[in-house]
Design a protein around this motif. Structure first.
Motif, PDB file in Angstrom:
ATOM      1  N   ALA A 124       0.836  -1.199   0.000  1.00  0.00           N
ATOM      2  CA  ALA A 124       0.000   0.000   0.000  1.00  0.00           C
ATOM      3  C   ALA A 124       0.870   1.249   0.000  1.00  0.00           C
ATOM      4  O   ALA A 124       2.070   1.194   0.313  1.00  0.00           O
ATOM      5  CB  ALA A 124      -0.906  -0.010   1.229  1.00  0.00           C
ATOM      6  N   ASN A 125       0.255   2.353  -0.363  1.00  0.00           N
ATOM      7  CA  ASN A 125       0.915   3.660  -0.348  1.00  0.00           C
ATOM      8  C   ASN A 125       2.136   3.713  -1.255  1.00  0.00           C
ATOM      9  O   ASN A 125       3.117   4.386  -0.956  1.00  0.00           O
ATOM     10  CB  ASN A 125       1.287   4.067   1.079  1.00  0.00           C
ATOM     11  CG  ASN A 125       0.063   4.155   1.962  1.00  0.00           C
ATOM     12  OD1 ASN A 125      -0.944   4.730   1.567  1.00  0.00           O
ATOM     13  ND2 ASN A 125       0.132   3.552   3.134  1.00  0.00           N
ATOM     14  N   TYR A 126       2.081   2.967  -2.372  1.00  0.00           N
ATOM     15  CA  TYR A 126       3.120   3.014  -3.407  1.00  0.00           C
ATOM     16  C   TYR A 126       4.495   2.617  -2.862  1.00  0.00           C
ATOM     17  O   TYR A 126       5.500   3.221  -3.182  1.00  0.00           O
ATOM     18  CB  TYR A 126       3.156   4.401  -4.057  1.00  0.00           C
ATOM     19  CG  TYR A 126       1.763   4.900  -4.370  1.00  0.00           C
ATOM     20  CD1 TYR A 126       0.988   4.264  -5.330  1.00  0.00           C
ATOM     21  CD2 TYR A 126       1.213   5.954  -3.670  1.00  0.00           C
ATOM     22  CE1 TYR A 126      -0.301   4.682  -5.605  1.00  0.00           C
ATOM     23  CE2 TYR A 126      -0.081   6.376  -3.938  1.00  0.00           C
ATOM     24  CZ  TYR A 126      -0.832   5.737  -4.898  1.00  0.00           C
ATOM     25  OH  TYR A 126      -2.111   6.144  -5.155  1.00  0.00           O
TER      26      TYR A 126
ATOM     27  N   SER B 122      -0.955  -4.042  -4.302  1.00  0.00           N
ATOM     28  CA  SER B 122      -1.820  -3.343  -3.351  1.00  0.00           C
ATOM     29  C   SER B 122      -2.078  -1.895  -3.715  1.00  0.00           C
ATOM     30  O   SER B 122      -2.974  -1.270  -3.157  1.00  0.00           O
ATOM     31  CB  SER B 122      -1.207  -3.402  -1.948  1.00  0.00           C
ATOM     32  OG  SER B 122      -1.162  -4.733  -1.498  1.00  0.00           O
ATOM     33  N   SER B 123      -1.274  -1.336  -4.609  1.00  0.00           N
ATOM     34  CA  SER B 123      -1.503   0.043  -5.029  1.00  0.00           C
ATOM     35  C   SER B 123      -0.928   0.253  -6.418  1.00  0.00           C
ATOM     36  O   SER B 123      -0.101  -0.526  -6.877  1.00  0.00           O
ATOM     37  CB  SER B 123      -0.908   1.037  -4.024  1.00  0.00           C
ATOM     38  OG  SER B 123       0.469   0.820  -3.823  1.00  0.00           O
TER      39      SER B 123
ATOM     40  N   ASN C  54      -6.322   0.748  -3.452  1.00  0.00           N
ATOM     41  CA  ASN C  54      -5.628  -0.526  -3.429  1.00  0.00           C
ATOM     42  C   ASN C  54      -6.504  -1.598  -4.059  1.00  0.00           C
ATOM     43  O   ASN C  54      -7.681  -1.704  -3.733  1.00  0.00           O
ATOM     44  CB  ASN C  54      -5.287  -0.927  -1.993  1.00  0.00           C
ATOM     45  CG  ASN C  54      -4.366   0.079  -1.345  1.00  0.00           C
ATOM     46  OD1 ASN C  54      -3.554   0.695  -2.008  1.00  0.00           O
ATOM     47  ND2 ASN C  54      -4.497   0.247  -0.046  1.00  0.00           N
TER      48      ASN C  54
END
Length: 153
Positions: free
Chosen positions: A90-92, A116-117, A144
């Motif tokens: 997540a969150n790159y 996830s992203s 995501n």
């Protein structure tokens, strides 16, 4: 945001136009059939309305038309090339892969069901829950998503 910078002369000289969205007729900016160098990651077309020969330019600088395989002063329209970067976390964060064409099985890159992203730079992408464009499909929006395959829309 993705942008393209067009120059009327080789080696990034002469008239300069910066675009952040598609342009079906460069004459609007006084640049129809006058482009000789480019800084970009976009598709460029020989004729207006995205017709004629297309060249997909990867990120970088093109100081002279021969560097992108085009012809001098023969470009009339441009638009962003499809591009997506997917991340394992997540969150790159985590492992990342960049795509400009379809990928039927993210497992070939060790990322099946682990994405996830994602960041979309150009185009609209469709993501699938299963490999080879099967399962539920979703138009990519910020957030995501579990993905096994993807393609530009």
């Amino acid at each position: 945001m993705s942008k393209i910078i067009l120059f009327s002369d080789a080696n990034f000289a002469g008239k300069k136009v910066e675009l952040t969205s598609a342009c079906e007729f460069l004459g609007t900016y006084g640049m129809n059939d006058t482009v000789s160098s480019i800084k970009v990651q976009w598709n460029v077309y020989e004729h207006a309305n995205y017709k004629g020969q297309r060249h997909t330019l990867k990120p970088g600088n093109y100081p002279i038309w021969t560097d992108w395989g085009g012809a001098n002063d023969q470009m009339s329209s441009v638009k962003p090339a499809p591009s997506i970067t997917v991340y394992a976390d997540a969150n790159y964060c985590g492992k990342k892969l960049e795509f400009s064409t379809a990928c039927g099985f993210l497992g070939d890159y060790g990322m099946n069901d682990t994405v996830s992203s994602a960041k979309v730079v150009g185009g609209v992408w469709i993501v699938y829950d299963d490999a080879y464009y099967r399962g539920a499909s979703h138009t990519l929006r910020p957030g995501n998503y579990p993905m096994s395959s993807l393609r530009p829309a």
